[in-house]
Design a protein around this motif. Structure first.
Motif: not given
Length: 89
Positions: A3-5, A36, A38, A42, A61, A63, A65, A79
């Motif tokens: 995962e990355r935010t 996903t 904030s 999703s 923000e 996310t 995945a 990202v």
């Protein structure tokens, strides 16, 4: 599952052109990617309608995945894309 935010940099958020560019990149990633908001909703990141339905604004923000081989590389490139103001390209 990696995962990355990331904070959305596009000045209008993920609407119209930025959402389209992002969904196209997610579709080409070669692995299933989930976006996903904030608020916790999703969607399939490759779905332009799904991305638009989240109503993600500038500075929000999100996310990402992904699952599968090369998931980390796919997430890294997405990202980087979201960290760019896609309205200025």
């Amino acid at each position: 599952m990696p995962e990355r935010t990331v904070t959305v940099a596009s000045s209008v958020g993920l609407h119209a052109r930025p959402a389209s560019l992002f969904a196209q990149a997610a579709a080409k990633a070669g692995v299933p990617v989930t976006l996903t908001s904030s608020k916790g909703k999703s969607v399939n990141a490759a779905s332009i309608l799904g991305v638009l339905s989240l109503g993600i604004g500038h500075g929000e923000e999100v996310t990402l995945a992904a699952e599968g081989e090369n998931a980390d590389a796919a997430l890294d490139s997405l990202v980087e894309l979201l960290g760019t103001d896609l309205d200025k390209e």
